[in-house]
Write a protein that holds these residues in place. Sequence first.
Motif, PDB file in Angstrom:
ATOM      1  N   LEU B 177      40.063  41.559  51.983  1.00 51.49           N
ATOM      2  CA  LEU B 177      39.294  41.699  50.752  1.00 51.49           C
ATOM      3  C   LEU B 177      39.957  40.998  49.589  1.00 51.49           C
ATOM      4  CD1 LEU B 177      38.656  45.534  51.191  1.00 51.49           C
ATOM      5  CD2 LEU B 177      36.927  43.731  51.428  1.00 51.49           C
ATOM      6  N   THR B 178      39.152  40.331  48.768  1.00 48.92           N
ATOM      7  CA  THR B 178      39.652  39.739  47.533  1.00 48.92           C
ATOM      8  C   THR B 178      38.756  40.183  46.401  1.00 48.92           C
ATOM      9  OG1 THR B 178      40.331  37.775  48.787  1.00 48.92           O
ATOM     10  CG2 THR B 178      40.341  37.598  46.385  1.00 48.92           C
ATOM     11  N   MET B 179      39.369  40.797  45.400  1.00 44.77           N
ATOM     12  CA  MET B 179      38.619  41.238  44.229  1.00 44.77           C
ATOM     13  C   MET B 179      38.916  40.275  43.094  1.00 44.77           C
ATOM     14  SD  MET B 179      39.421  45.324  44.653  1.00 44.77           S
ATOM     15  CE  MET B 179      38.514  45.802  43.226  1.00 44.77           C
ATOM     16  N   ILE B 180      37.841  39.683  42.556  1.00 46.85           N
ATOM     17  CA  ILE B 180      38.001  38.668  41.515  1.00 46.85           C
ATOM     18  C   ILE B 180      37.384  39.182  40.223  1.00 46.85           C
ATOM     19  CG2 ILE B 180      37.360  36.324  40.826  1.00 46.85           C
ATOM     20  CD1 ILE B 180      37.150  35.705  43.878  1.00 46.85           C
ATOM     21  N   SER B 181      38.193  39.241  39.171  1.00 46.94           N
ATOM     22  CA  SER B 181      37.682  39.701  37.878  1.00 46.94           C
ATOM     23  C   SER B 181      38.064  38.722  36.793  1.00 46.94           C
ATOM     24  CB  SER B 181      38.236  41.093  37.555  1.00 46.94           C
ATOM     25  OG  SER B 181      38.088  41.968  38.630  1.00 46.94           O
ATOM     26  N   GLY B 182      37.715  37.493  36.988  1.00 48.33           N
ATOM     27  CA  GLY B 182      38.041  36.488  35.981  1.00 48.33           C
ATOM     28  C   GLY B 182      38.847  35.379  36.593  1.00 48.33           C
TER      29      GLY B 182
ATOM     30  N   TYR C 289      42.984  39.300  39.908  1.00 43.86           N
ATOM     31  CA  TYR C 289      42.910  39.244  41.377  1.00 43.86           C
ATOM     32  C   TYR C 289      43.561  40.460  42.012  1.00 43.86           C
ATOM     33  CZ  TYR C 289      42.061  34.187  40.765  1.00 43.86           C
ATOM     34  OH  TYR C 289      41.565  32.965  40.403  1.00 43.86           O
ATOM     35  N   THR C 290      42.851  41.064  42.955  1.00 45.02           N
ATOM     36  CA  THR C 290      43.457  42.093  43.793  1.00 45.02           C
ATOM     37  C   THR C 290      43.207  41.710  45.242  1.00 45.02           C
ATOM     38  OG1 THR C 290      43.079  43.793  42.128  1.00 45.02           O
ATOM     39  CG2 THR C 290      43.472  44.545  44.377  1.00 45.02           C
ATOM     40  N   SER C 291      44.283  41.669  46.006  1.00 48.92           N
ATOM     41  CA  SER C 291      44.177  41.305  47.421  1.00 48.92           C
ATOM     42  C   SER C 291      44.425  42.522  48.288  1.00 48.92           C
ATOM     43  CB  SER C 291      45.206  40.227  47.777  1.00 48.92           C
ATOM     44  OG  SER C 291      44.978  39.053  47.030  1.00 48.92           O
ATOM     45  N   LEU C 292      43.578  42.717  49.279  1.00 54.08           N
ATOM     46  CA  LEU C 292      43.747  43.834  50.213  1.00 54.08           C
ATOM     47  C   LEU C 292      43.705  43.262  51.632  1.00 54.08           C
ATOM     48  CD1 LEU C 292      41.516  44.730  47.770  1.00 54.08           C
ATOM     49  CD2 LEU C 292      41.992  46.939  48.798  1.00 54.08           C
ATOM     50  N   TRP C 293      44.697  43.649  52.431  1.00 57.88           N
ATOM     51  CA  TRP C 293      44.716  43.161  53.805  1.00 57.88           C
ATOM     52  C   TRP C 293      45.248  44.251  54.721  1.00 57.88           C
ATOM     53  CZ3 TRP C 293      48.704  42.395  50.502  1.00 57.88           C
ATOM     54  CH2 TRP C 293      50.015  42.565  50.988  1.00 57.88           C
ATOM     55  N   THR C 294      44.838  44.189  55.962  1.00 54.44           N
ATOM     56  CA  THR C 294      45.258  45.191  56.937  1.00 54.44           C
ATOM     57  C   THR C 294      45.783  44.460  58.161  1.00 54.44           C
ATOM     58  OG1 THR C 294      43.473  46.609  56.159  1.00 54.44           O
ATOM     59  CG2 THR C 294      44.573  47.250  58.206  1.00 54.44           C
TER      60      THR C 294
END
Lengths: 251, 211, 498
Positions: B177-182, C289-294
Amino acid sequence: MRIAVVATCLADALYPDVVIATVRLLERLGHQVVFPAEQTCCGQMHINTGYLKEAVPVVRHHVEVFADADFDVAVAPSGSCVGSVRHQHAMVARRVGDEALAVRAEALAARTYELSELLVDVLGVTDVGAYFPHRVTYHPTCHSLRMLRVGEKPLQLLRAVQGIDLVELPSSDSCCGFGGTFALKNSEVSTAMLADKMSSVLATKAEVCSAGDSSCLMHIGGGLSRLRTGVRTVHLAQILAATKESAIVQA
Amino acid sequence: MTRETMLATIRAATRDAVAIPNPQAYETHGEHAPGSEAVIDLLIDRLIDYKALVRRVPAADLVHEVSQALSPVQSVVIADGLPAELAAACAEGGRRVAVDGSPTVLTADDLDKIDAVVSGARVAIALTGTIILDGGADQGRRALSLVPDRHLVILHAAQIVETVPEGLALLNPTAPLTMISGPSATSDIELQRVEGVHGPRTLEVIIVDQI
Amino acid sequence: MSTYLGIPTRRHHDHPESPLRGSQTFPDAARTAVANPQLRRNLANATATIRAKRSMVVGELPDWEALRDSGSAIKSDVMARLPELLLQLEANVIARGGIVHWAADAAEANRIVTELIKATGADEVVKVKSMATQEIGLNEYLEEQGIAAFETDLAELIVQLGHDKPSHILVPAIHRNRSEVREIFLREMPDVPADLTDEPRVLAMAARAHLRRKFLTARVAVSGANFAIADTGTLVVVESEGNGRMCLTLPQTLITVMGIEKLLPTFADLEVFLQLLPRSSTGERMNPYTSLWTGVTPGDGPQEFHLVLLDNGRTNALADEMGRAALHCIRCSACLNVCPVYERAGGHAYGSVYPGPIGAILTPQLTGMDGHDDVNSTLPYASTLCGACFDACPVKIDIPTMLVELRGRAVDNDRGAPRPDGWAAAMKTMSWVMSDGKRFAAAEHGLKLGRLLAWRRGRITRLPFPLSAWTSSRDLPQPPEQTFRNWWKKNRGAGESE
């Protein structure tokens, strides 16, 4: 009401006018004031310096003196002392395993108030009939602000004072830098914080800086005096006790 | 063995530990339904606030809008699951389109030479202006949306929810998952915000409405 | 040998400087910092700016307090169930193709990471900012082993190239202004244009160009983690610049070092923490950016993933019923930004990679306080107990209460052989005086002497050591003619008013 006054060690010794003002104010409001004469100190200096074991006899003495006295509520013109009574006394007792003392401390704490709390919450009054025709700025001390959460009470009381020119203090919620023995152990940082607090006070062009704690006022006042600013510190109790007939005397 | 010793130490240390109760009194849903007007407007507001390019288009115009949006670029990379008509839109005007994995998996250097990436997304959170990719077929692997300097995201209105809890509830936790906020940003130098450090410096979003 | 007035003091072994322990006491280090005008200005600006941003975005959420309550509760649950949650995390990471290692201390963690890197044949790694790896001194250790570790966060890069130490958890180079950064880049970056200006944008772009090559060719990355989800095995990295995404996605091998306390029980718990963290740390609704990995996803990102679980003193805090809450910290740095002491002394004065209010309670627990010669014994005193940190903490760590408790421990550690500076003796005496009304009244008589000191000036301007620490910058009032209790005796009589 029958109100016991907690003089606090600092005010008893160095700022008696603050306690005298508290007594006169409460009498003017029609209450009976008592002073359990064996009282000494709440112990916060020991507690906050880490001498928790040495604090126990001091806490015990405070609890015993007041437990033996006959009164409805107790009041201290000090946010930090009430903070200690309310949030630290039981902890100090429990830390040495004295549950009995802790319970008595909690019972006493439940009827111990800081001055603005007493006036507004317990006595239900915001206009105490005071007269103080000076430009005043008020510093909300950290214990009152964050530990006791007195909120707007002191300002409500001050706004009702006749003749007062009350000016908001910029960055009022910044700590003045006293912090008890911090003022000695970390005097450099303490002084740096004091410098900013004084700067805020001076920006208001007030004649008087007020607060609900003699300790912070000693620190702020000490700096204002050293720099010959011409601004003086006056405790909240003294302002509220002042009337047309009897203007306050500088402590 | 360290593992056993550590676990034993941790067990001993937490023997008397008690959790405080969790009142769970925070909001788990917003006021507005997913895909609603208010939610779309809020997302657009946030995207504009962090200087992403945003367009809201009816479904019938999507292909044309994608092609328009890509007019400044010469090369595009897409995942092989991107809908065919969008892949075609990418190629319009003679643009070079690389499809990752068809036939070859692109290297980092390959991606570095490509101007833009076009992808879908899994969900968007309006309150925070967050677009979440989950490596789905229309997005491809994470490197695709990371290396090229321009990222065009196609979002459908129904994919937009109002709050963080709503958005997270729709995710597969073990997907990449990658969350992009800007666009990326740093304030490390004298706290002055500089936008576009690593990661695509241009983020463009096309929101497709069910008109 | 250290003696005082011919009386031998208890000799403590010297503590070598380490990432968790400086070489000076806090008051000494702070004295230097407070006098540094540039540092003061940078800190004042930085903290004021972030405070304002935080205030605004926190004010937007009507359920902020409810989020804090839940954050605090979830973290207390993590500590209460830590063994089972760690096992659950381990099983889930392994099930998805990751490998889990356990490191009791810094030395072991460094060894493990080094062996993992060497096994790939690489002699350099790219790093995402990680407090845990700073704490164990990983970069220095790797360098000794012939492995170059390249920091990729702009601030960490500045600190690394400047051969310096971080001074803030979130903005580690806050003590550097733009011209210093420019000088550092010109000196240390081989590929930088000679006409580099000191505009932050230009400097950031220089860093981008410098690092891009590294990102595209790196084979091994080392990171930390903000959260690890026990029930799915998912790791989470929260960042702003994109270097995290680069390091977590492009290399073949990823090694993540994480403190054992950074767990959350379920994926849904992120709905609380992804609201608490960005608003508390950078004052944003959400970080870029927030990266989540398993574990490992075939064909996407690193195909070899290692998780190193680090203790390094955390179990000391964990075993401590009162101190355990310090481990709830999510490293947002909100407490640093509201702390008036941190604002004036800066991070270096604490001598630890964890400075500020959280540092003052966490550092002494991780290292222990080894008597009054241990500089870390001064950390719990680096506070006025104003409480601003407690109000700002997204997980409601009661830092002021913990500071008082740690002060109590520092004093208790010293019983029998306290520092010979008079404090212990004075406190004992005051305790004796203040536990009896008559003794107290008698002591007040001594104040009359103070009136002599104030004679003619009406104020006291100079007192002997140690009270000279007061009068160096402040006056004291002339002691009054009578104490309150004497006034009461004279004017109100036997304990009551009319």
